[in-house]
Motif scaffolding. Structure first.
Motif, short mmCIF file in Angstrom:
data_model
loop_
_atom_site.label_atom_id
_atom_site.label_comp_id
_atom_site.label_asym_id
_atom_site.label_seq_id
_atom_site.Cartn_x
_atom_site.Cartn_y
_atom_site.Cartn_z
N ARG A 359 0.83 -1.20 0.00
CA ARG A 359 0.00 0.00 0.00
C ARG A 359 0.87 1.25 0.00
O ARG A 359 1.86 1.34 0.73
CB ARG A 359 -0.92 0.00 1.22
CG ARG A 359 -1.90 -1.17 1.25
CD ARG A 359 -2.71 -1.17 2.54
NE ARG A 359 -3.57 -2.36 2.62
CZ ARG A 359 -4.27 -2.69 3.70
NH1 ARG A 359 -4.22 -1.91 4.79
NH2 ARG A 359 -5.02 -3.77 3.69
N VAL A 360 0.46 2.19 -0.82
CA VAL A 360 1.19 3.46 -0.97
C VAL A 360 0.32 4.57 -0.38
O VAL A 360 -0.89 4.65 -0.65
CB VAL A 360 1.51 3.74 -2.45
CG1 VAL A 360 2.18 5.09 -2.62
CG2 VAL A 360 2.40 2.64 -3.00
N HIS A 361 0.93 5.42 0.42
CA HIS A 361 0.20 6.52 1.04
C HIS A 361 -0.28 7.47 -0.06
O HIS A 361 0.50 7.87 -0.94
CB HIS A 361 1.10 7.27 2.03
CG HIS A 361 0.35 8.18 2.95
ND1 HIS A 361 0.00 9.46 2.60
CD2 HIS A 361 -0.13 7.98 4.22
CE1 HIS A 361 -0.66 10.03 3.60
NE2 HIS A 361 -0.74 9.16 4.60
N PRO A 362 -1.55 7.87 -0.05
CA PRO A 362 -2.08 8.69 -1.15
C PRO A 362 -1.46 10.07 -1.25
O PRO A 362 -1.42 10.66 -2.34
CB PRO A 362 -3.59 8.78 -0.83
CG PRO A 362 -3.69 8.50 0.64
CD PRO A 362 -2.59 7.54 0.95
N ARG A 363 -0.97 10.61 -0.14
CA ARG A 363 -0.41 11.96 -0.18
C ARG A 363 1.09 11.95 -0.45
O ARG A 363 1.58 12.64 -1.34
CB ARG A 363 -0.71 12.71 1.12
CG ARG A 363 -0.31 14.18 1.09
CD ARG A 363 -0.76 14.90 2.35
NE ARG A 363 -0.12 14.35 3.54
CZ ARG A 363 1.08 14.77 3.99
NH1 ARG A 363 1.75 15.69 3.33
NH2 ARG A 363 1.58 14.24 5.08
#
Length: 566
Positions: A359-363
């Motif tokens: 998972r990649v942080h959206p910000r």
């Protein structure tokens, strides 16, 4: 068949799954990460990964105990050897612009099982290396303040004598890892800016060391009265090369960051070459001025550069050197903690690790979960463990990763070329020419009439002599020749190292076994050279296959027999 035993079909399916390859077509430019790193960013990441504690600790230790002033030759030979490995990483990083480094390169060429093993090998290498650099950082900073931190910890917390554990908990090393992990989790831009700052300070300090060192240089320190330039001879230079080679470990951070590069097919090879050249120049120049400032046999192996300036009466310069060493170790630590979650992210995205790490942080657009989790694990190791015994495994892990990357690039060179995927809008090249006229269509038909051999097949000029190899499927002979070449290379190394001491071979047996393995190695190398390699004009390749390049150039230059002049 007995109940509970797997059938042959299930075993065959299992082996097929373990050996499946990651398609190169999956390696497009689309990514969840942010492509924000320029060539300068990648170059400074590579410099930060290589120019660190080795410059301030390794140089003095090798000069005093192994090579003498000839340590500069050791760094030169090690730089050439590292360049050969770096070229493999550069070609792979341009061909497969995705994060993962050695793990991904092994996955696309040798299969899932080997990729899984190499991926964990690289992860352990980064974890142990980060913890070791953090403890070296805390020890160096503690020595600047007369070991007050260690004395305070032992007084108020205590010390112990337990195997594999440090003498006391190193809270300073664990704290710097947690702080660096927090900065890395803020995004690639923040990490790059922080790395720029520390790298700039480190390079300025190195420039200061070189200039002031040459001013204080005394050529008498290389004279015969002080032991000469190479007091340990050629063997000392080679032994020093083995130690100095690992000073250049760190350029793979560029390949691991290729998925966040703006133009990876150009930036990755260029950044690897420039960073390696800067690191080699820094190590050679610093080792030169160090052995010219003070006699090599009187160096302090723990803090050779700072001690050299102290002894020449420049105590203030010693403090500048100490500050530069702290900044250099910070860049190495940032590079390791920057690469570590990217390898975890690549393995999780391929289904070989927990999906939470994909998972990649959206910000921030970075894998925050992997950054924080493995940052905590690295901090825990730095807090408790005595890493001197574990660091010895770093060399073995690095050698294994380099071997698999070099093997993987050979395997891909002899595989059928896949259609190139454009990294973005680009100007039309020779392959995208619009054949609008009747003459162009006839020339295109004429050039396709002469078909070049597929990669993995025998070259046409050698088929009359090696026709017995032409009956196998393309790439099969190459695979066997590559395996034989690796086995013979390992045998040669074992004979050279253990032939007299451990195996107790007679002299004639030692020579005979060495000759036989050398002949097998050369024959397998000739078999590899007899087969056609693939050539991609849109990718970085060193060296490009000469035969294919010349054939394509000749085909393009000579007019087709069916061409009609306009």
């Amino acid at each position: 068949m007995a109940r509970g035993l797997p059938s042959m079909a299930s075993l065959a399916r299992l082996c097929q799954k373990l050996n499946r390859l990651k398609p190169l077509e999956d390696s497009t430019m689309e990514t969840s990460l942010r492509r924000c790193l320029s060539t300068l960013d990648l170059t400074l990441l590579g410099v930060g990964g290589m120019v660190g504690s080795g410059l301030y600790v390794l140089t003095g230790a090798v000069a005093k105990d192994v090579a003498g002033p000839a340590v500069l030759l050791s760094f030169g030979v090690a730089a050439v050897a590292s360049l050969l490995a770096a070229l493999c990483y550069a070609e792979f990083g341009a061909r497969v612009p995705r994060t993962g480094s050695a793990y991904l390169f092994t996955y696309v060429s040798m299969g899932e099982l080997w990729a899984f093993l190499i991926g964990w090998n690289v992860l352990l290498e980064y974890i142990i290396g980060g913890a070791a650099v953090a403890r070296a950082w805390s020890g160096y900073l503690d020595s600047m303040f007369s070991h007050s931190v260690r004395n305070f910890t032992e007084t108020h917390v205590g010390s112990w004598q337990v195997p594999l554990l440090g003498h006391y908990p190193d809270f300073l090393a664990a704290g710097i890892i947690l702080l660096a992990s927090a900065f890395v989790s803020c995004g690639a831009r923040v990490s790059s800016w922080l790395n720029h700052t520390f790298s700039a300070i480190s390079l300025l300090v190195i420039l200061f060391i070189v200039i002031l060192g040459f001013i204080l240089a005394q050529p008498h320190n290389w004279s015969a009265e002080e032991g000469g330039f190479a007091p340990f001879g050629f063997s000392g230079v080679m032994a020093g090369t083995a130690s100095c080679f690992y000073a250049f470990v760190g350029f793979d951070v560029i390949a691991a960051s290729s998925e966040e590069a703006q133009n990876p097919r150009r930036s990755v090879p260029l950044a690897i070459a420039i960073s390696l050249a800067i690191a080699a120049g820094a190590y050679i120049l610093v080792s030169t001025v160090l052995t010219l400032m003070v006699p090599w046999h009187s160096l302090d192996p723990d803090s050779a550069l700072a001690d050299a300036f102290y002894r020449r009466g420049y105590r203030w310069a010693g403090f500048i050197v100490a500050a530069g060493s702290i900044c250099a170790m910070n860049t190495v630590l940032l590079s390791l903690l920057f690469s570590l979650p990217r390898i975890v992210y690549a393995m999780a995205a391929d289904g070989l690790f927990f999906q939470v790490f994909a998972r990649v942080h959206p910000r921030t657009q970075v894998p925050v979960a992997g950054t924080l989790a493995f940052g905590l694990l690295t901090a825990f190791l730095a807090l408790l463990l005595d890493l001197e015994s574990l660091v010895q495994f770093l060399s073995l892990g690095t050698l294994l990763a380099y071997t698999f990357v070099a093997t993987s690039i050979i395997v891909l060179r002899f595989q059928k070329s896949s259609p190139p995927s454009s990294p973005g809008p680009a100007s039309p090249g020779p392959l995208t020419k619009q054949h609008s006229s009747f003459s162009d269509h006839l020339q295109l038909v004429g050039t396709t009439h002469t078909s070049l051999p597929e990669p993995g097949e025998l070259q046409p000029a050698l088929r009359p002599y090696l026709g017995f190899l032409d009956g196998y499927s393309p790439g099969a002979v190459v695979t066997w020749a590559l395996g034989v070449m690796l086995a013979s290379a390992i045998t040669i190394g074992c004979v050279l190292v253990f032939g007299n001491s451990t195996l107790h071979l007679p002299h004639w047996g030692y020579i005979l076994l060495l000759l036989l393995t050398s002949v097998v190695f050369l024959l397998s190398l000739l078999v590899l050279g007899a087969h056609q390699q693939q050539y991609r004009e849109d990718l970085f390749q060193v060296p490009p296959p000469a035969s294919t390049h010349s054939c394509s150039a000749q085909t393009a230059a000579s007019p087709s027999p069916t061409a009609i002049p306009e």
